[in-house]
Design an enzyme around this catalytic site. Structure first.
Site, PDB file in Angstrom:
ATOM      1  N   PRO A 260     -53.689 -25.757   9.683  1.00  0.00           N
ATOM      2  CA  PRO A 260     -53.561 -26.896  10.588  1.00  0.00           C
ATOM      3  C   PRO A 260     -52.434 -27.826  10.139  1.00  0.00           C
ATOM      4  O   PRO A 260     -52.027 -27.789   8.981  1.00  0.00           O
ATOM      5  CB  PRO A 260     -54.915 -27.604  10.458  1.00  0.00           C
ATOM      6  CG  PRO A 260     -55.808 -26.681   9.731  1.00  0.00           C
ATOM      7  CD  PRO A 260     -54.975 -25.703   8.991  1.00  0.00           C
ATOM      8  N   PRO A 261     -51.923 -28.661  11.036  1.00  0.00           N
ATOM      9  CA  PRO A 261     -50.830 -29.557  10.692  1.00  0.00           C
ATOM     10  C   PRO A 261     -51.232 -30.526   9.584  1.00  0.00           C
ATOM     11  O   PRO A 261     -52.366 -30.987   9.553  1.00  0.00           O
ATOM     12  CB  PRO A 261     -50.565 -30.338  11.984  1.00  0.00           C
ATOM     13  CG  PRO A 261     -51.261 -29.601  13.053  1.00  0.00           C
ATOM     14  CD  PRO A 261     -52.347 -28.808  12.433  1.00  0.00           C
ATOM     15  N   GLY A 262     -50.296 -30.778   8.706  1.00  0.00           N
ATOM     16  CA  GLY A 262     -50.519 -31.800   7.684  1.00  0.00           C
ATOM     17  C   GLY A 262     -51.279 -31.336   6.471  1.00  0.00           C
ATOM     18  O   GLY A 262     -51.647 -32.140   5.620  1.00  0.00           O
ATOM     19  N   GLY A 264     -50.073 -29.437   4.204  1.00  0.00           N
ATOM     20  CA  GLY A 264     -49.173 -29.268   3.070  1.00  0.00           C
ATOM     21  C   GLY A 264     -48.446 -27.933   3.048  1.00  0.00           C
ATOM     22  O   GLY A 264     -48.068 -27.464   1.988  1.00  0.00           O
ATOM     23  N   GLU A 481     -74.736 -23.700  10.100  1.00  0.00           N
ATOM     24  CA  GLU A 481     -74.156 -22.764   9.128  1.00  0.00           C
ATOM     25  C   GLU A 481     -75.199 -22.320   8.114  1.00  0.00           C
ATOM     26  O   GLU A 481     -75.246 -21.157   7.717  1.00  0.00           O
ATOM     27  CB  GLU A 481     -72.959 -23.400   8.414  1.00  0.00           C
ATOM     28  CG  GLU A 481     -71.775 -23.743   9.319  1.00  0.00           C
ATOM     29  CD  GLU A 481     -71.281 -22.560  10.141  1.00  0.00           C
ATOM     30  OE1 GLU A 481     -71.447 -21.401   9.699  1.00  0.00           O
ATOM     31  OE2 GLU A 481     -70.759 -22.790  11.249  1.00  0.00           O
ATOM     32  N   HIS A 484     -77.216 -19.526   9.586  1.00  0.00           N
ATOM     33  CA  HIS A 484     -76.546 -18.231   9.462  1.00  0.00           C
ATOM     34  C   HIS A 484     -76.744 -17.673   8.056  1.00  0.00           C
ATOM     35  O   HIS A 484     -77.109 -16.513   7.878  1.00  0.00           O
ATOM     36  CB  HIS A 484     -75.030 -18.382   9.657  1.00  0.00           C
ATOM     37  CG  HIS A 484     -74.596 -18.545  11.078  1.00  0.00           C
ATOM     38  ND1 HIS A 484     -75.022 -17.733  12.080  1.00  0.00           N
ATOM     39  CD2 HIS A 484     -73.721 -19.418  11.651  1.00  0.00           C
ATOM     40  CE1 HIS A 484     -74.445 -18.111  13.215  1.00  0.00           C
ATOM     41  NE2 HIS A 484     -73.648 -19.139  12.973  1.00  0.00           N
ATOM     42  N   ASP A 557     -71.065 -17.420  18.715  1.00  0.00           N
ATOM     43  CA  ASP A 557     -72.089 -16.538  18.139  1.00  0.00           C
ATOM     44  C   ASP A 557     -72.788 -15.752  19.232  1.00  0.00           C
ATOM     45  O   ASP A 557     -73.038 -14.555  19.101  1.00  0.00           O
ATOM     46  CB  ASP A 557     -73.152 -17.366  17.407  1.00  0.00           C
ATOM     47  CG  ASP A 557     -72.554 -18.170  16.275  1.00  0.00           C
ATOM     48  OD1 ASP A 557     -71.491 -17.766  15.784  1.00  0.00           O
ATOM     49  OD2 ASP A 557     -73.152 -19.196  15.908  1.00  0.00           O
TER      50      ASP A 557
HETATM   51  P1  ADP Z   1     -47.541 -29.360   7.107  1.00  0.00           P
HETATM   52  O1  ADP Z   1     -46.208 -28.773   6.850  1.00  0.00           O
HETATM   53  O2  ADP Z   1     -48.659 -28.434   6.747  1.00  0.00           O
HETATM   54  O3  ADP Z   1     -47.724 -29.911   8.461  1.00  0.00           O
HETATM   55  P2  ADP Z   1     -46.644 -31.225   5.171  1.00  0.00           P
HETATM   56  O4  ADP Z   1     -46.354 -30.340   4.019  1.00  0.00           O
HETATM   57  O5  ADP Z   1     -45.488 -31.655   5.955  1.00  0.00           O
HETATM   58  O6  ADP Z   1     -47.734 -30.582   6.110  1.00  0.00           O
HETATM   59  O7  ADP Z   1     -47.467 -32.462   4.631  1.00  0.00           O
HETATM   60  C1  ADP Z   1     -47.080 -33.778   4.900  1.00  0.00           C
HETATM   61  C2  ADP Z   1     -47.312 -34.664   3.708  1.00  0.00           C
HETATM   62  O8  ADP Z   1     -48.692 -34.795   3.445  1.00  0.00           O
HETATM   63  C3  ADP Z   1     -46.733 -34.097   2.438  1.00  0.00           C
HETATM   64  O9  ADP Z   1     -45.416 -34.499   2.281  1.00  0.00           O
HETATM   65  C4  ADP Z   1     -47.616 -34.686   1.369  1.00  0.00           C
HETATM   66  O10 ADP Z   1     -47.199 -35.982   1.034  1.00  0.00           O
HETATM   67  C5  ADP Z   1     -48.952 -34.791   2.067  1.00  0.00           C
HETATM   68  N1  ADP Z   1     -49.787 -33.641   1.755  1.00  0.00           N
HETATM   69  C6  ADP Z   1     -50.235 -32.736   2.652  1.00  0.00           C
HETATM   70  N2  ADP Z   1     -50.999 -31.807   2.057  1.00  0.00           N
HETATM   71  C7  ADP Z   1     -51.036 -32.111   0.748  1.00  0.00           C
HETATM   72  C8  ADP Z   1     -51.649 -31.495  -0.384  1.00  0.00           C
HETATM   73  N3  ADP Z   1     -52.391 -30.404  -0.255  1.00  0.00           N
HETATM   74  N4  ADP Z   1     -51.476 -32.088  -1.585  1.00  0.00           N
HETATM   75  C9  ADP Z   1     -50.736 -33.183  -1.698  1.00  0.00           C
HETATM   76  N5  ADP Z   1     -50.119 -33.806  -0.677  1.00  0.00           N
HETATM   77  C10 ADP Z   1     -50.259 -33.290   0.547  1.00  0.00           C
HETATM   78 ZN    ZN Z   2     -72.300 -20.036  14.269  1.00  0.00          ZN
END
Ligand code: ADP
Ligand code: ZN
Ligand code: MG
Length: 691
Positions: A260-262, A264, A481, A484, A557
């Site tokens: 998912p977005p964000g 890392g 869950e 299950h 399910d």
């Molecule tokens: P994605 O590419 O999956 O959408 P990003 O790598 O761009 O996410 O993450 C955005 C910011 O969020 C990163 O620059 C970091 O500061 C923070 N971040 C996201 N996931 C993590 C993680 N697992 N550990 C540390 N910081 C994270």
């Molecule tokens: Zn289920």
């Protein structure tokens, strides 16, 4: 004002300045300087910019100003007239805007000129040519000309010099510039809409970012240890390729980070490059998609060319789905994207994995990717970068609060508990928000309250985006869950539960129970199929027992279990009436289209429907009974799950072992398992004897 053309001599320091300038010019032309410039140009540092135009215009204007300087001291007309009367002015030049009065006649000027030339020829210091010039703004004075006549003053009119330079500037350059500006604005807008920028057309490499000496490391990424483990191999390969090439081992060319977005993904890719200490080429999928066909493909080519020169290195294509969308099933074809994708595939096939280039890509929509991208030799390895669990969230916040002053009583564990479903980017944002709040409040350190406020703000935003589930839903998911998992634990011959999680995943799944098969299966017995149905029904049964309500969470399910039941009847011949009769014909040639064909009558259809619902009804009752019997266990495991979000198989088994009824049930299951395997062994021995 004095206007003395002869005074234009270089001053004594002029010579030195010249030398200095020349030296610098030479320096600028040195090959290494040129090389630098070419490099800069290649990297897109010298970008065609509107500001260059502004600069040029300013310079031209200044030049214009310098060269066309007119005597700026203007005297009053009356004074001018007086000087004429007094004979100080001997010659008048009349133009539309000014009268110029000179204190020498044309004859005098000519003699001066001749003198000056002879002086020059004879080597003596040239004498001064010209004299004083007065300037005034004319008044329509009818007595002025007669006055000059009477004084015998030479006067003549001259058409004003036209300033062609300025005219061209005003009538051509400015409008063109204006048009250009509008054009640019419009295309920029269009570019934004289409995700591209027309101005960068032809500058293929302008968006390829090559980063060296990255200082991102794996320790900067928290909460996805499993993904890290998988990527360590990639790092190892980049660091010591010989180790692998010596044996002849194949390293994946492409690794796809999915999540998912964000969470890392981008960060993780950088960390891989940082750990391996190699160059990191980054480009976003959207950058490839241009308004002009062919540009994207050219960029891909360029990217790989640069990368090969810099090997070992990492190419990172962010948001791969922008170019990698499946070509099949699209209503309209997008030539540009298709070409770009084709080029990417060609490039990926074109180098072998020993060349030291590894391609990482990230996407949050792996399901839309073109299957061609996922074939062996391309992005055949997928690494899941999932939403972080409780411990992961705490670790991420630790990382991001390293440079933030936290109050002593701030407990990041508690904060992590309050942020289920948050991804790394959200957590980083929370720490930052809290720090801002603390600053605004004039506090020296971030307090728990600041963090809570920041969480609330973020939650509001995320709820709008439908990315968070509320506490009540979370509870339902947890019971579901656990249901299950418990059924799986007590069903003979079922695969062991590996993990129960209520960390919401992307794509709609709110939680999951993971079972690992103990061995590869090619065959399944009727009992096993029924066991699967039981496990699938366990989720909904648990919900019903606890809440006495049904929710939509079980739709998947139900679909799966119904499919199993239907297949049992129509394909495997496992029903009472149609024992050993198949009721469908499978189409497996792709020309016929996938799917199955009905080969039965209406009444049979009715029987199938009834049989499915009978089977489901029967199994559901059994599952309900099983879970009701173990309701204590259901409660205790769910409590634990709500606490930690992810329960491992060991924890799960330990919790069951603590419960008396649970232990007994496990024993019962073991016995049944034993019976099955004993039978299998006996049969196996018999066959061995026979051959
Ligand atoms: P994605 O590419 O999956 O959408 P990003 O790598 O761009 O996410 O993450 C955005 C910011 O969020 C990163 O620059 C970091 O500061 C923070 N971040 C996201 N996931 C993590 C993680 N697992 N550990 C540390 N910081 C994270
Ligand atoms: Zn289920
Ligand atoms: Mg990203």
């Amino acid at each position: 004002m004095e206007n003395n053309p002869k005074d234009k001599k270089t001053d004594s320091t002029g010579q030195d300045n010249n030398d200095d300038w020349r030296k610098r010019f030479k320096d600028e032309l040195k090959p290494e300087k040129m090389e630098q410039r070419v490099k800069k140009f290649k990297n897109g540092k010298y970008r065609f910019s509107f500001w260059y135009f502004v600069l040029v215009i300013v310079v031209l204007t200044i030049l214009n100003f310098l060269f066309l300087r007119t005597p700026d001291e203007v005297i009053e007309f009356s004074v001018f007239k007086e000087k004429v009367e007094l004979g100080e002015i001997k010659r008048v030049k009349m133009t539309n805007s000014f009268y110029y009065g000179m204190n020498y006649t044309s004859n005098e000027y000519a003699t001066q000129m001749v003198n000056s030339i002879t002086d020059r020829l004879t080597g003596t210091d040239p004498s001064v040519v010209g004299g004083l010039v007065y300037k005034t703004v004319p008044i329509n004075d009818p007595t002025f000309v007669p006055l000059m006549e009477s004084r015998g003053i030479e006067y003549y009119a001259e058409q004003e010099k036209r300033n062609y330079f300025l005219e061209i500037l005003v009538s051509w350059v400015v409008p063109l510039l204006f048009l250009f500006f509008i054009w640019r604005v419009i295309f920029k807008k269009m570019g934004n809409m289409g995700g591209s920028n027309v101005m960068s057309f032809g500058q293929n490499n302008s968006k390829i970012v090559a980063e060296e000496d990255l200082n991102t490391r794996f320790k900067d990424v928290a909460g996805c240890e499993e993904s890290k483990d998988e990527l360590i191999e990639v790092v190892d390969f980049l660091k010591t390729p010989d180790k692998y090439t010596a044996i002849g081992g194949k390293i994946p060319k492409g690794v796809l980070l999915v999540g998912p977005p964000g969470t890392g993904k981008t960060l993780m890719a950088r960390a891989v490059a940082g750990e391996a200490e190699v160059t990191f080429f980054r480009m976003s999928g959207a950058d490839f998609v241009e308004m002009f066909v062919g540009v994207g493909a050219a960029r891909v080519r360029d990217l790989f060319k640069q990368a090969r020169e810099k090997a070992p290195c990492i190419i990172f294509i962010d948001e791969l789905d922008a170019i990698g969308k499946s070509r099949a099933g699209a209503m309209s074809t997008n030539d540009e994207r298709e070409q770009t994708l084709n080029q990417l595939l060609v490039e990926m096939d074109g180098f072998d994995s020993t060349s030291g280039v590894i391609i990482l890509a990230a996407t949050n929509r792996p399901e839309v990717l073109d299957p061609a991208l996922l074939r062996p030799g391309r992005f055949d390895r997928q690494v899941l970068v999932d939403k972080p669990d409780l411990l992961g969230r705490e670790a991420i916040m630790k990382i991001h609060s390293a440079n933030v002053k936290l109050d002593e009583n701030v407990d990041l564990k508690e904060i992590a508990k309050a942020t289920p479903g948050f991804v790394g980017a959200d957590l980083a944002n929370i720490i930052n928000e809290a720090a801002l709040l603390a600053v605004r409040g004039g506090r020296a350190a971030v307090s728990t309250h600041d963090l809570e406020e920041a969480i609330e703000k973020t939650i509001a935003g995320l709820e709008k985006k439908n990315r968070l589930i509320n506490p009540r839903e979370r509870e339902i998911v947890a019971y579901h869950e656990t249901g299950h998992a418990l059924v799986a634990a007590f069903t003979p011959d079922a695969d062991p539960v590996q993990k129960i999680s209520i960390v919401p995943r992307g794509m709609g799944a709110l939680g999951y129970t993971l079972q690992t098969p103990t061995e590869d299966r090619f065959l399944m017995t009727q009992e096993e199929l029924i066991g699967r149905i039981d496990i699938l029904l366990g989720g909904r049964a648990a919900e019903q027992i606890i809440f006495d309500k049904l929710s939509t969470g079980a739709s998947n399910d139900i679909m799966k279990s119904t499919d199993i039941a239907r297949n049992m009847i129509t394909e495997y011949g496992m029903s009472e009436r149609f024992r050993n009769v198949t009721l469908t014909k499978r189409n497996n040639g792709y020309l016929e289209g996938a799917g199955s064909q009905k080969e039965y009558s209406e009444s049979t259809q009715q029987y199938i429907d009834e049989e499915i619902s009978r089977l489901m009804e029967e199994r559901y009752a059994i599952v309900l009974e099983l879970l009701t019997k173990h309701i204590d266990l259901l409660e205790s495991i769910t409590d634990h799950l709500l606490d930690v979000e992810v329960v491992s198989s060991e924890e799960f088994m330990a919790l069951i072992a603590k419960d008396e009824k649970g232990t007994a049930q496990l024993e019962e299951r073991k016995e049944q398992d034993m019976k099955v395997s004993e039978r299998a062994q006996v049969k196996g021995r018999k066959r061995n004897d026979g051959t």
